[in-house]
Write an enzyme that holds these catalytic residues in place. Structure first.
Site, PDB file in Angstrom:
ATOM      1  N   ARG A  79     -56.187  -9.071 -14.131  1.00 46.98           N
ATOM      2  CA  ARG A  79     -57.285  -9.107 -15.103  1.00 46.98           C
ATOM      3  C   ARG A  79     -56.799  -8.681 -16.482  1.00 46.98           C
ATOM      4  NH1 ARG A  79     -63.468  -7.128 -14.189  1.00 46.98           N
ATOM      5  NH2 ARG A  79     -64.245  -7.644 -16.270  1.00 46.98           N
ATOM      6  N   TYR A 118     -63.454 -12.198 -12.304  1.00 37.81           N
ATOM      7  CA  TYR A 118     -62.887 -10.958 -11.779  1.00 37.81           C
ATOM      8  C   TYR A 118     -63.919 -10.032 -11.143  1.00 37.81           C
ATOM      9  CZ  TYR A 118     -58.293 -12.201 -13.293  1.00 37.81           C
ATOM     10  OH  TYR A 118     -57.091 -12.841 -13.418  1.00 37.81           O
ATOM     11  N   GLU A 119     -65.164 -10.120 -11.568  1.00 34.14           N
ATOM     12  CA  GLU A 119     -66.191  -9.293 -10.940  1.00 34.14           C
ATOM     13  C   GLU A 119     -66.613  -9.885  -9.598  1.00 34.14           C
ATOM     14  OE1 GLU A 119     -67.234  -6.318 -11.842  1.00 34.14           O
ATOM     15  OE2 GLU A 119     -66.071  -6.327 -13.701  1.00 34.14           O
ATOM     16  N   GLY A 120     -66.630 -11.208  -9.523  1.00 35.06           N
ATOM     17  CA  GLY A 120     -67.144 -11.845  -8.317  1.00 35.06           C
ATOM     18  C   GLY A 120     -68.642 -11.596  -8.218  1.00 35.06           C
TER      19      GLY A 120
END
Length: 186
Positions: free
Chosen positions: A128, A14-16
């Site tokens: 998320r 989710y952060e990438g």
């Protein structure tokens, strides 16, 4: 506790990873780089390697593990992973609000409320939070109350749980203490 690969992969997903500094929101005080690393040590135009992004992530993760550990909650590994991911994204203050005066089940359900940025619901945050909640509840079992045991004991008396070993196995599989139910039945 320490985060497992499940939790780490969730955060990374989710952060990438961005190897050049950016501001997700123009009004942010600091810049962000790598897997969501944010702070005064990141400046405009800064670039890093993937290896450096991993090192920053590991450093940041240990800070968030400590924050979750200080809550002294009785967590499974999956619950811990989900809360570290949540805290990594939402911060320690929101973790405080999330867990304050709530049961584990209530914590899982309340996670879903943290899906907004600047007052707007964001699909990425909805996804998320749903994934964090699913991980949190993955091996969760509710602790039966006295009322639950009395209800099940009445069902046992009515023959709904079978007899002998079949009954014992079914009750145990469902998460009930067999001896407690038998004591009520007798």
């Amino acid at each position: 506790m320490k985060i497992s690969n499940n939790g780490l992969n969730l955060i990374m997903k989710y952060e990438g990873c961005r190897l050049k500094a950016y501001k997700p929101v123009k009004t942010e005080k600091f810049w962000t780089i790598g897997y969501g690393h944010y702070g005064a040590d990141v400046c405009e135009g800064m670039t890093i390697t993937h290896a450096e992004a991993i090192k920053l992530l590991q450093k940041d993760i240990s800070k968030f593990e400590s924050i979750v550990n200080k809550k002294n909650l009785n967590l499974t590994q999956n619950m811990f992973d989900a809360l570290v991911s949540f805290t990594y994204n939402c911060g320690a203050g929101n973790l405080d609000k999330l867990v304050y005066n709530r049961s584990l089940r209530e914590i899982a359900d309340a996670m879903l409320k943290y899906n907004k940025a600047s007052g707007h619901t964001l699909l990425g945050l909805v996804k998320r939070r749903n994934e964090e909640r699913a991980l949190f509840l993955k091996d969760y079992k509710e602790i039966p109350t006295d009322a639950d045991y009395e209800k099940i004991a009445r069902e046992v008396i009515d023959g709904q749980w079978g007899n002998g070993k079949v009954r014992k196995d079914r009750l145990t599989e469902a998460g009930y203490d067999y001896k407690t139910i038998q004591a009520i039945v007798n």
